[in-house]
Design an enzyme around this catalytic site. Structure first.
Site, mmCIF file in Angstrom:
data_model
loop_
_atom_site.group_PDB
_atom_site.id
_atom_site.type_symbol
_atom_site.label_atom_id
_atom_site.label_comp_id
_atom_site.label_asym_id
_atom_site.label_seq_id
_atom_site.Cartn_x
_atom_site.Cartn_y
_atom_site.Cartn_z
ATOM 1 C CG ASP A 20 -1.897 1.082 1.300
ATOM 2 O OD1 ASP A 20 -2.371 1.514 0.233
ATOM 3 O OD2 ASP A 20 -2.203 1.545 2.412
ATOM 4 C CG ASP A 22 -2.077 7.371 0.782
ATOM 5 O OD1 ASP A 22 -2.788 8.376 0.816
ATOM 6 O OD2 ASP A 22 -1.491 7.001 -0.249
#
Length: 241
Positions: A20, A22
């Site tokens: 991922d 963020d």
């Protein structure tokens, strides 16, 4: 049977590792950075979605409509992502590549910004997957790709399956959408990452967790002992320790 019991866990080696963006590779949440005076309001919505309290589709388009980011603003966000990469991100990506592991970024963030992270970490553009925005001729916000699975609950496992990941594969992420991929069996190991923010609902459900604040600390979870020994000299010597 609890959620953890449903999540299979296969130790390394892996053929692919997915990250991922963020609050995993970067310390920020992109949409919150773009929000300006709306930051506190949108940060609360983001946290509730990433903790699994709200379905992602309930807030994704609404946040963008409130913020209406410009092309220039999203480009600047990409640079901000690079500036706020966690320590060790470059080294971990380089070590995974040296070990022959394919790496991808799969994010519900904005593709124009997330691609800055991919370039900084040495990934080809086709290995970075995020949400595309539309802009008018003046660079003003004109909508987002509403067909992307990354803008709705359950979308990340659908995209991972559609990508045809080389298995076995691992996923590192902080949010409920990452946990969904693990529950759905789209990856063989899920590392619930809390080095930026540890979301209780995600961590309590995960079989493997890390609160490392330097991403090199993930190496034992993503590389086998044999792979780490092979990296024990040269620029990746830290991985063999």
């Amino acid at each position: 049977m609890g959620t953890t019991d449903r999540i299979g866990d296969l130790p390394p080696p892996y053929r692919e590792v997915v990250f991922d963006c963020d609050s995993t590779l970067s310390t920020i949440e992109g949409i919150d950075e773009l929000a300006g005076g709306l930051a506190a309001e949108l940060a609360e919505l983001t946290d509730r979605a990433m903790s699994g309290e709200l379905p992602l589709e309930a807030i994704f388009g609404a946040r963008l409509e409130r913020v209406r980011p410009t092309r220039a603003g999203v480009e600047a966000l990409g640079q901000r992502y690079v500036e706020t990469l966690l320590p060790g991100a470059r080294e971990l990506f380089a070590a995974l590549g040296a070990a022959g592991v394919g790496v991808r970024i799969v994010s519900g963030g904005l593709a124009l910004a997330v691609r800055h992270v991919g370039r900084e970490l040495g990934l080809a553009a086709e290995r970075v997957h995020a949400v595309e925005l539309d802009f008018d001729e003046h660079g003003n916000y004109a909508g987002f790709d509403a067909t992307t699975p990354l803008a709705c609950a359950g979308g990340k496992p659908r995209l991972l399956n559609a990508l045809g990941l080389a298995r076995p594969a691992a996923l590192v992420g902080d949010g409920a959408t990452d946990l969904e991929a693990a529950v759905a069996g789209a990856v063989d190991r899920f590392v619930a990452f809390g080095g930026v923010v540890a979301r209780d609902a995600v961590h309590s459900a995960a079989a493997v967790r890390s609160n490392a604040t330097d991403l090199r600390g993930l190496a034992p979870l993503l590389l086998s002992e044999a792979q780490r020994e092979a990296l024990a000299s040269g620029p990746h010597a830290w991985a063999g320790r």
